[in-house]
Design an enzyme around this catalytic site. Structure first.
Site, short mmCIF file in Angstrom:
data_model
loop_
_atom_site.label_atom_id
_atom_site.label_comp_id
_atom_site.label_asym_id
_atom_site.label_seq_id
_atom_site.Cartn_x
_atom_site.Cartn_y
_atom_site.Cartn_z
N SER A 7 5.97 -6.82 2.49
CA SER A 7 6.98 -6.57 3.51
C SER A 7 7.40 -7.89 4.16
CB SER A 7 6.40 -5.65 4.60
OG SER A 7 7.23 -5.66 5.75
N TYR B 206 -0.02 -2.82 10.39
CA TYR B 206 0.95 -2.83 9.29
C TYR B 206 1.20 -4.27 8.81
CZ TYR B 206 5.12 -1.91 6.54
OH TYR B 206 6.04 -1.83 5.51
P1 NDP Z 1 8.09 6.37 2.89
O1 NDP Z 1 7.18 6.72 3.99
O2 NDP Z 1 9.48 6.88 2.92
O3 NDP Z 1 7.42 6.74 1.48
C1 NDP Z 1 6.11 6.40 1.21
C2 NDP Z 1 5.54 7.37 0.20
O4 NDP Z 1 4.18 7.00 -0.05
C3 NDP Z 1 5.52 8.79 0.73
O5 NDP Z 1 5.95 9.69 -0.26
C4 NDP Z 1 4.07 8.98 1.10
O6 NDP Z 1 3.65 10.33 1.03
C5 NDP Z 1 3.38 8.16 0.03
N1 NDP Z 1 2.00 7.88 0.38
C6 NDP Z 1 1.47 7.63 1.60
N2 NDP Z 1 0.15 7.48 1.53
C7 NDP Z 1 -0.18 7.63 0.21
C8 NDP Z 1 -1.40 7.59 -0.48
N3 NDP Z 1 -2.56 7.39 0.15
N4 NDP Z 1 -1.39 7.76 -1.81
C9 NDP Z 1 -0.22 7.99 -2.45
N5 NDP Z 1 0.97 8.07 -1.85
C10 NDP Z 1 0.99 7.88 -0.51
O7 NDP Z 1 8.09 4.76 2.86
P2 NDP Z 1 9.14 3.70 2.24
O8 NDP Z 1 9.76 4.25 1.02
O9 NDP Z 1 9.97 3.19 3.34
O10 NDP Z 1 8.12 2.52 1.87
C11 NDP Z 1 7.61 2.32 0.57
C12 NDP Z 1 6.82 1.02 0.57
O11 NDP Z 1 7.68 -0.06 0.96
C13 NDP Z 1 5.66 1.00 1.55
O12 NDP Z 1 4.59 0.27 1.02
C14 NDP Z 1 6.24 0.27 2.74
O13 NDP Z 1 5.23 -0.33 3.54
C15 NDP Z 1 7.10 -0.76 2.04
N6 NDP Z 1 8.16 -1.31 2.87
C16 NDP Z 1 9.10 -0.50 3.43
C17 NDP Z 1 10.10 -1.05 4.20
C18 NDP Z 1 11.12 -0.21 4.85
O14 NDP Z 1 11.85 -0.76 5.70
N7 NDP Z 1 11.27 1.08 4.53
C19 NDP Z 1 10.19 -2.52 4.42
C20 NDP Z 1 9.14 -3.26 3.77
C21 NDP Z 1 8.18 -2.68 3.01
P3 NDP Z 1 3.46 11.21 2.38
O15 NDP Z 1 4.41 10.73 3.40
O16 NDP Z 1 3.65 12.58 1.92
O17 NDP Z 1 2.08 10.92 2.87
#
Ligand code: NDP
Length: 247
Positions: free
Chosen positions: A141, A154
Site C-alpha cells: 500500500s 494497517y
Molecule cells: P476489500 O475489503 O474490498 O476486499 C478484500 C477481500 O479480502 C474481501 O473479499 C475480504 O473478504 C477478503 N479477505 C479478508 N480477510 C481474508 C482472509 N483472512 N482470507 C481470505 N480473504 C480475506 O479490499 P480492497 O479490494 O480494497 O483491498 C484489496 C487489497 O489491496 C488489500 O490487501 C488492501 O490492503 C490493499 N490496498 C487497498 C487499497 C484501497 O484503497 N482499496 C489501497 C492500497 C492497498 P471479507 O470482507 O468477506 O472478509
C-alpha cells in the site's frame, strides 16, 4: 493475451481489487483460482468469469489458516496442473488511533495482512520450485511508502509486506521465483467505503492525474508483474498511485 496458459491464485478475490485482478488475469488467458474467506463471493466470481468452471474456480480459503492454504494450493495444482502466479491480495483495514487501539486489534490486522502473505508464499514456494519458475505479487500500500493518515496497524502491516517481498525475492530467486509488490494509492472499494467522503478526498489529494485510481489500474500492474514481460524484475515495489507519492 499476456497470461495465456498460466495458472494463477488470487487471494481475497471475492470483491474489490482482488476480483478485478482475477477478472483481468482470466481475460489475459490465465486459469484462475479465486480464493476468499467468503466462499460464496469467490464461487460467484468464478462462475461469472467462467460459467463452465473450466478455467476459473472459487474456493473458501482463509489466508491465516495454514492447513487450509496448504490444502488449497495442492487442490489448485491438481486441478489446473501447476501454479505459476500467486497474488497475495487479501487484506483488512484496522480503524482508529493508536491511543484507542488494543493489542488484539493490532495483531488481527498483522495476522491477515502479514502472516497470511507468509503462509501463502510458504505454501506455493515448493510447487514453484519444482516447476523451476513462478511469480508472486504481494499487494502492499501507499501507506507503507510514506506517513499517511491511516491506522498504525494497517500501515505497519503493509510495510512488513515490502520487507517480506524483498527478502523472499532474494531467497527464492535462485529457484526461478520472482517476488514483487504493488503499492496502490487509494482505490474506491468496500474497504475504503468505510471512510467518510471527506477523509477519502484527503487521501487522494495531491494526485498528479486527472482521475482517481480504480481496481483495474492495480490489475493492469499485476498483469505486468505476473507475465514474462517483467522477467528480471524482482524485489521491487511498483507504485500505482496517480503520483500521490510525489506530493
Ligand atoms: P476489500 O475489503 O474490498 O476486499 C478484500 C477481500 O479480502 C474481501 O473479499 C475480504 O473478504 C477478503 N479477505 C479478508 N480477510 C481474508 C482472509 N483472512 N482470507 C481470505 N480473504 C480475506 O479490499 P480492497 O479490494 O480494497 O483491498 C484489496 C487489497 O489491496 C488489500 O490487501 C488492501 O490492503 C490493499 N490496498 C487497498 C487499497 C484501497 O484503497 N482499496 C489501497 C492500497 C492497498 P471479507 O470482507 O468477506 O472478509
Amino acid at each position: 493475451m499476456e497470461l495465456e496458459g498460466l495458472v494463477a491464485v488470487v487471494t481475497g478475490a471475492g470483491r474489490g481489487i482482488g476480483a478485478a485482478i482475477a477478472a483481468r488475469f482470466f481475460a489475459e488467458g490465465a486459469a484462475v483460482a479465486l480464493w476468499d474467506v467468503d466462499g460464496a463471493s469467490a464461487d460467484a466470481g468464478a462462475r461469472r468469469l467462467d460459467p463452465a468452471q473450466t478455467r476459473a474456480a472459487g474456493a473458501r480459503v482463509d489466508v491465516t489458516d495454514e492447513a487450509g492454504v496448504d490444502r488449497a494450493i495442492a487442490e489448485t495444482a491438481k486441478r489446473f496442473g501447476r501454479v505459476d502466479v500467486l497474488v497475495n491480495n487479501a487484506g483488512i483495514l484496522g480503524l482508529g488511533t493508536t491511543a484507542e487501539m488494543t493489542v488484539d486489534a493490532f495483531e488481527r490486522v498483522m495476522r491477515v495482512n502479514v502472516t497470511g502473505v507468509f503462509i501463502c508464499c510458504r505454501a506455493v514456494a515448493p510447487v514453484m520450485t519444482r516447476q523451476g519458475r513462478g511469480k508472486i505479487v504481494n499487494i502492499s500500500s501507499l501507506s507503507a511508502r510514506t506517513g499517511r493518515p491511516v491506522p498504525v496497524n494497517y500501515a505497519a502491516s503493509k510495510g512488513a509486506v515490502v520487507s517480506l517481498t524483498q527478502t523472499l525475492a532474494r531467497e527464492l530467486g535462485p529457484a526461478g521465483i520472482y517476488v514483487n509488490a504493488i503499492a496502490p494509492g487509494p482505490i474506491a472499494t468496500e474497504m475504503t467505503g468505510q471512510f467518510t467522503p471527506e477523509f477519502y478526498a484527503r487521501l487522494t489529494a495531491g494526485r498528479a492525474t486527472r482521475r482517481d485510481g480504480t481496481p483495474e489500474d492495480v490489475a493492469q500492474a499485476a498483469v505486468y508483474l505476473a507475465s514474462a514481460r517483467s522477467d528480471w524484475v524482482t524485489g521491487v515495489v511498483l507504485d500505482v498511485n496517480g503520483g500521490i507519492l510525489m506530493r
